[in-house]
Design a protein around this motif. Structure first.
Motif, PDB file in Angstrom:
ATOM      1  N   ASN A 324     -84.259  50.734  18.721  1.00 53.03           N
ATOM      2  CA  ASN A 324     -83.303  49.745  18.228  1.00 53.03           C
ATOM      3  C   ASN A 324     -84.032  48.649  17.468  1.00 53.03           C
ATOM      4  OD1 ASN A 324     -81.085  48.113  17.821  1.00 53.03           O
ATOM      5  ND2 ASN A 324     -81.061  47.274  19.886  1.00 53.03           N
ATOM      6  N   GLY A 325     -83.827  48.611  16.159  1.00 55.51           N
ATOM      7  CA  GLY A 325     -84.403  47.547  15.349  1.00 55.51           C
ATOM      8  C   GLY A 325     -85.753  47.844  14.735  1.00 55.51           C
ATOM      9  N   GLY A 326     -86.265  49.054  14.897  1.00 53.84           N
ATOM     10  CA  GLY A 326     -87.568  49.326  14.302  1.00 53.84           C
ATOM     11  C   GLY A 326     -88.061  50.734  14.550  1.00 53.84           C
ATOM     12  N   TYR A 327     -89.290  50.980  14.126  1.00 56.10           N
ATOM     13  CA  TYR A 327     -89.898  52.295  14.321  1.00 56.10           C
ATOM     14  C   TYR A 327     -91.399  52.183  14.121  1.00 56.10           C
ATOM     15  CZ  TYR A 327     -90.286  52.416   9.229  1.00 56.10           C
ATOM     16  OH  TYR A 327     -90.596  52.107   7.922  1.00 56.10           O
ATOM     17  N   GLU A 328     -92.140  53.150  14.627  1.00 58.74           N
ATOM     18  CA  GLU A 328     -93.536  53.371  14.281  1.00 58.74           C
ATOM     19  C   GLU A 328     -93.669  54.771  13.701  1.00 58.74           C
ATOM     20  OE1 GLU A 328     -93.304  51.450  17.625  1.00 58.74           O
ATOM     21  OE2 GLU A 328     -93.259  50.115  15.882  1.00 58.74           O
ATOM     22  N   TYR A 329     -94.667  54.968  12.836  1.00 59.38           N
ATOM     23  CA  TYR A 329     -94.994  56.315  12.376  1.00 59.38           C
ATOM     24  C   TYR A 329     -96.415  56.641  12.811  1.00 59.38           C
ATOM     25  CZ  TYR A 329     -97.643  54.174   8.514  1.00 59.38           C
ATOM     26  OH  TYR A 329     -98.542  53.449   7.775  1.00 59.38           O
ATOM     27  N   MET A 330     -96.696  57.927  12.969  1.00 58.94           N
ATOM     28  CA  MET A 330     -97.975  58.336  13.532  1.00 58.94           C
ATOM     29  C   MET A 330     -98.440  59.646  12.924  1.00 58.94           C
ATOM     30  SD  MET A 330     -98.965  59.734  17.238  1.00 58.94           S
ATOM     31  CE  MET A 330     -99.021  61.351  16.491  1.00 58.94           C
ATOM     32  N   ILE A 331     -99.709  59.706  12.553  1.00 55.20           N
ATOM     33  CA  ILE A 331    -100.324  60.970  12.175  1.00 55.20           C
ATOM     34  C   ILE A 331    -101.565  61.180  13.034  1.00 55.20           C
ATOM     35  CG2 ILE A 331     -99.502  60.742   9.798  1.00 55.20           C
ATOM     36  CD1 ILE A 331    -102.500  60.280   9.028  1.00 55.20           C
ATOM     37  N   SER A 332    -101.905  62.437  13.241  1.00 55.15           N
ATOM     38  CA  SER A 332    -103.141  62.802  13.926  1.00 55.15           C
ATOM     39  C   SER A 332    -104.099  63.362  12.891  1.00 55.15           C
ATOM     40  CB  SER A 332    -102.841  63.848  15.011  1.00 55.15           C
ATOM     41  OG  SER A 332    -104.031  64.256  15.652  1.00 55.15           O
ATOM     42  N   ARG A 333    -105.317  62.864  12.872  1.00 55.54           N
ATOM     43  CA  ARG A 333    -106.294  63.333  11.892  1.00 55.54           C
ATOM     44  C   ARG A 333    -106.548  64.825  12.098  1.00 55.54           C
ATOM     45  NH1 ARG A 333    -107.680  61.913   7.666  1.00 55.54           N
ATOM     46  NH2 ARG A 333    -109.940  61.883   7.863  1.00 55.54           N
ATOM     47  N   PRO A 334    -106.453  65.643  11.020  1.00 53.25           N
ATOM     48  CA  PRO A 334    -106.485  67.099  11.175  1.00 53.25           C
ATOM     49  C   PRO A 334    -107.872  67.649  11.465  1.00 53.25           C
ATOM     50  CG  PRO A 334    -106.336  66.504   8.862  1.00 53.25           C
ATOM     51  CD  PRO A 334    -106.205  65.220   9.632  1.00 53.25           C
ATOM     52  N   PRO A 335    -107.956  68.858  12.006  1.00 49.00           N
ATOM     53  CA  PRO A 335    -109.247  69.505  12.235  1.00 49.00           C
ATOM     54  C   PRO A 335    -110.071  69.559  10.953  1.00 49.00           C
ATOM     55  CG  PRO A 335    -107.490  70.757  13.275  1.00 49.00           C
ATOM     56  CD  PRO A 335    -106.825  69.701  12.456  1.00 49.00           C
ATOM     57  N   GLY A 336    -111.362  69.315  11.088  1.00 45.16           N
ATOM     58  CA  GLY A 336    -112.253  69.368   9.942  1.00 45.16           C
ATOM     59  C   GLY A 336    -112.383  68.073   9.176  1.00 45.16           C
ATOM     60  N   SER A 337    -111.559  67.092   9.504  1.00 42.48           N
ATOM     61  CA  SER A 337    -111.625  65.803   8.815  1.00 42.48           C
ATOM     62  C   SER A 337    -112.512  64.834   9.588  1.00 42.48           C
ATOM     63  CB  SER A 337    -110.221  65.211   8.668  1.00 42.48           C
ATOM     64  OG  SER A 337    -109.669  64.903   9.943  1.00 42.48           O
ATOM     65  N   THR A 338    -112.904  63.744   8.949  1.00 41.69           N
ATOM     66  CA  THR A 338    -113.641  62.694   9.635  1.00 41.69           C
ATOM     67  C   THR A 338    -112.766  62.091  10.726  1.00 41.69           C
ATOM     68  OG1 THR A 338    -114.822  62.183   7.594  1.00 41.69           O
ATOM     69  CG2 THR A 338    -114.870  60.515   9.323  1.00 41.69           C
ATOM     70  N   CYS A 339    -113.332  61.915  11.905  1.00 36.38           N
ATOM     71  CA  CYS A 339    -112.585  61.382  13.058  1.00 36.38           C
ATOM     72  C   CYS A 339    -111.385  62.264  13.394  1.00 36.38           C
ATOM     73  CB  CYS A 339    -112.134  59.946  12.816  1.00 36.38           C
ATOM     74  SG  CYS A 339    -113.496  58.790  12.522  1.00 36.38           S
ATOM     75  N   ALA A 340    -111.586  63.590  13.327  1.00 36.12           N
ATOM     76  CA  ALA A 340    -110.510  64.530  13.665  1.00 36.12           C
ATOM     77  C   ALA A 340    -109.971  64.235  15.057  1.00 36.12           C
ATOM     78  CB  ALA A 340    -111.036  65.961  13.598  1.00 36.12           C
ATOM     79  N   GLY A 341    -108.652  64.261  15.184  1.00 35.78           N
ATOM     80  CA  GLY A 341    -108.002  63.985  16.460  1.00 35.78           C
ATOM     81  C   GLY A 341    -107.614  62.534  16.653  1.00 35.78           C
ATOM     82  N   ASP A 342    -108.221  61.630  15.882  1.00 38.39           N
ATOM     83  CA  ASP A 342    -107.814  60.231  15.973  1.00 38.39           C
ATOM     84  C   ASP A 342    -106.352  60.095  15.560  1.00 38.39           C
ATOM     85  OD1 ASP A 342    -110.377  59.506  16.702  1.00 38.39           O
ATOM     86  OD2 ASP A 342    -110.484  57.850  15.285  1.00 38.39           O
ATOM     87  N   VAL A 344    -103.402  57.683  13.964  1.00 33.69           N
ATOM     88  CA  VAL A 344    -103.105  56.540  13.106  1.00 33.69           C
ATOM     89  C   VAL A 344    -101.651  56.146  13.330  1.00 33.69           C
ATOM     90  CG1 VAL A 344    -102.998  55.716  10.736  1.00 33.69           C
ATOM     91  CG2 VAL A 344    -104.792  57.335  11.404  1.00 33.69           C
ATOM     92  N   ILE A 345    -101.417  54.900  13.724  1.00 37.71           N
ATOM     93  CA  ILE A 345    -100.063  54.416  14.004  1.00 37.71           C
ATOM     94  C   ILE A 345     -99.802  53.156  13.193  1.00 37.71           C
ATOM     95  CG2 ILE A 345     -98.448  53.593  15.756  1.00 37.71           C
ATOM     96  CD1 ILE A 345     -99.920  55.169  17.831  1.00 37.71           C
ATOM     97  N   GLY A 346     -98.718  53.170  12.430  1.00 42.88           N
ATOM     98  CA  GLY A 346     -98.307  51.998  11.669  1.00 42.88           C
ATOM     99  C   GLY A 346     -96.903  51.575  12.037  1.00 42.88           C
ATOM    100  N   GLY A 347     -96.602  50.308  11.844  1.00 43.52           N
ATOM    101  CA  GLY A 347     -95.264  49.803  12.140  1.00 43.52           C
ATOM    102  C   GLY A 347     -95.323  48.520  12.950  1.00 43.52           C
ATOM    103  N   GLY A 348     -94.389  48.410  13.907  1.00 42.10           N
ATOM    104  CA  GLY A 348     -94.348  47.243  14.777  1.00 42.10           C
ATOM    105  C   GLY A 348     -93.811  45.987  14.120  1.00 42.10           C
ATOM    106  N   LEU A 349     -93.176  46.116  12.943  1.00 40.09           N
ATOM    107  CA  LEU A 349     -92.726  44.933  12.216  1.00 40.09           C
ATOM    108  C   LEU A 349     -91.742  44.102  13.031  1.00 40.09           C
ATOM    109  CD1 LEU A 349     -92.709  43.357   9.519  1.00 40.09           C
ATOM    110  CD2 LEU A 349     -90.745  44.762   8.850  1.00 40.09           C
ATOM    111  N   LYS A 350     -90.916  44.754  13.807  1.00 43.56           N
ATOM    112  CA  LYS A 350     -89.919  44.037  14.609  1.00 43.56           C
ATOM    113  C   LYS A 350     -90.570  42.977  15.494  1.00 43.56           C
ATOM    114  CE  LYS A 350     -86.570  44.770  18.363  1.00 43.56           C
ATOM    115  NZ  LYS A 350     -85.826  45.766  19.170  1.00 43.56           N
ATOM    116  N   PHE A 351     -91.815  43.223  15.895  1.00 36.93           N
ATOM    117  CA  PHE A 351     -92.478  42.356  16.859  1.00 36.93           C
ATOM    118  C   PHE A 351     -93.453  41.382  16.198  1.00 36.93           C
ATOM    119  CE2 PHE A 351     -91.233  46.330  18.751  1.00 36.93           C
ATOM    120  CZ  PHE A 351     -90.497  45.916  19.843  1.00 36.93           C
TER     121      PHE A 351
END
Length: 514
Positions: A324-342, A344-351
């Protein structure tokens, strides 16, 4: 909101926060100046070196335009493109009903199809597909996959079901832009790594209502854009970094004078691919292209999250967590990439807001109008740092897929944290096209906008750049009939509501619409 929309827009700030994607920056182009001095005269000056500017340059060059200068206030692609989370996601169902109400069914369908085509196009180009002219593609961590919208708000879950049903009614069976699968709460908890939202401080539980699944993906937008720009440079693009534009003015001969801190360049056309910073150069856009600061955290995975090194997979989808009132988006770093498995979460503007600003319910009012990406918002930071535990659960057993967050990584949960500046308009659509003339008595012919992508740049920037390039090329034609023919062809796929108009420039900004 009026007060924040009226804050004078500045140039990009020096010494911004450092995003993961630019650590380190690309050694070849980050501080490139193709020539020691600025050219005296060119056909087209593109202000901004993000994905939008790259798209414009790419499509102009495909049609034979070679006299192109791109100027960037800081390092190459150091604005929103080099700072966003890299989520190639349309989520068209979330705005479809609004588009129907404002524009009609035909336009709403057109927007949905453009959004899906855009994100698919980015991955196709990354793989070396059409228009890249390189079978090796672009090394940019391209990862086409499905996405999950985990919905915690009953009203939004009802709206999601209604929107998906409406899209399937008005779009032909099998239309990929209407390809959504809905899962009940029970199915969601059984099939996917996700959890009811539990506040670790208060113990308050917000239950999952359901999940919407559809095609999406992730990419390093920074690496993708740098890859496109390198191809443009090989075809003659002149790139000048660390060269802020101070003003743009029309001379007596009808050409534009682009004044920088290193000199002035004359051009027939000037394109502002400057997103949230655009009003700095066009004061009449103050309150029309409004900056909004966003924030991102990068998390080392918890002990019970899918182990890329051990299992070779990691999370199989990207996510959005909608409440209610917002959202976060999230990706997981893919296999073979730098910091794979990390994660990434963006958002939180409501707060974002302090209690002095009116609390969380104001939807991040304090972040509107700012161009300061040199700092982070501590309130948003605290919220995003706690996000993975809320959304995946802490326990040793998980409700979905056998995974929960578990214990934090021995090196700490947070690897990186940064901010970036987006651009928003009063009606919720990008600004693409030639500035109307006259505005305040000024002749604006040859001044083009391609900006204000509503935080949706991965779906809008590339096709808007393509459309803008076609508009410029059409104007260069001497044959009116051919101009009309090209315009008609463009209108078949590019929404009229994205085009700049005098009426749109008079609207009052009231915040994000979608």
């Amino acid at each position: 909101m009026d007060q924040h929309a009226a804050v004078p827009v500045t140039l990009p700030r020096a010494r911004p926060t450092t995003p993961f994607w630019q650590d380190p920056p690309d050694a070849d182009v980050a501080d490139l100046r193709s020539t020691p001095e600025l050219p005296v005269s060119v056909d087209v000056v593109i202000v901004g070196s993000g994905i939008t500017g790259a798209s414009i340059a790419h499509h102009l060059q495909k049609s034979g335009s070679s006299s192109l200068l791109m100027v960037e206030a800081r390092q190459t692609s150091s604005g929103a493109t080099g700072r966003n989370g890299g989520h190639t996601k349309a989520a068209s169902y979330r705005s479809f009903q609004d588009h129907v109400s404002a524009l009609g069914v035909e336009a709403a369908v057109q927007i949905a199809r453009l959004e899906l085509a855009a994100i698919r196009g980015v991955h196709r180009l990354a793989a070396g597909g059409e228009n890249v002219d390189d079978s090796k593609g672009i090394a940019c961590d391209s990862n086409p996959c499905d996405t999950l919208d985990v919905v915690y708000d009953p009203a939004q879950w009802t709206a999601a079901q209604e929107a998906v049903a409406a899209m399937k009614v008005v779009m032909p069976a099998g239309d990929p832009a209407a390809e959504y699968t809905l899962y009940t709460r029970e199915e969601s908890l059984s099939l996917f790594p996700c959890s009811d939202d539990v506040d670790e401080t208060t113990g308050e539980v917000t239950a999952i209502c359901g999940v919407v699944r559809y095609p999406a993906g992730s990419v390093s937008a920074y690496k993708f854009t740098v890859g496109i720009l390198k191809r443009c440079l090989a075809k003659g693009l002149n790139l000048q970094t660390n060269t802020p534009v101070l003003s743009i003015d029309k001379n007596d001969s009808g050409r534009w004078e682009v004044t920088t801190d290193r000199g002035t360049v004359s051009a027939r056309h000037v394109v502002l691919a400057t997103n949230g910073y655009t009003a700095h150069l066009v004061p009449s856009l103050q309150g029309v292209a409004v900056p909004l600061r966003g924030q991102i955290t990068m998390h080392r995975p918890g002990s019970r999250m899918p182990d890329v090194a051990g299992e070779g997979t990691g999370l199989q989808t990207t996510y959005s967590f909608i409440y209610n009132g917002g959202y976060e988006y999230m990706i997981s770093r893919p296999p073979g990439s730098t910091c794979a498995g990390d994660i990434v979460i963006g958002g939180g503007l409501k707060f974002a807001d302090t209690t002095e600003e009116g609390g969380a319910g104001t939807g991040g009012l304090c972040e509107y109008g700012t161009t300061d990406d040199t700092t982070i918002n501590d309130t948003v930071s605290a919220y995003l740092r706690g996000a993975p535990v809320r959304y995946f659960g802490r326990g040793s057993t998980a409700s979905g897929g056998g995974h929960s967050w578990g214990d934090d990584h021995p090196d700490g949960r947070i690897r990186k944290e940064w901010t970036g500046i987006m651009g928003y308009t009063p009606d919720g659509y990008p600004l693409v096209g030639e500035m109307p003339s006259p505005i305040d008595g000024e002749d604006n012919s040859g001044l083009w906008l391609c900006c204000a992508f509503q935080g949706h740049g991965m779906a809008y920037s590339w096709p808007c750049g393509q459309a803008l390039a076609r508009m410029i090329l059409a104007k260069e034609l001497d044959d009116t009939a051919k101009q009309q023919e090209q315009d008609a062809a463009l209108r078949k796929w590019f929404p009229d509501c994205f085009r700049v108009s005098e009426a749109r420039l008079k609207l009052r900004f009231a915040g994000r619409l979608h």
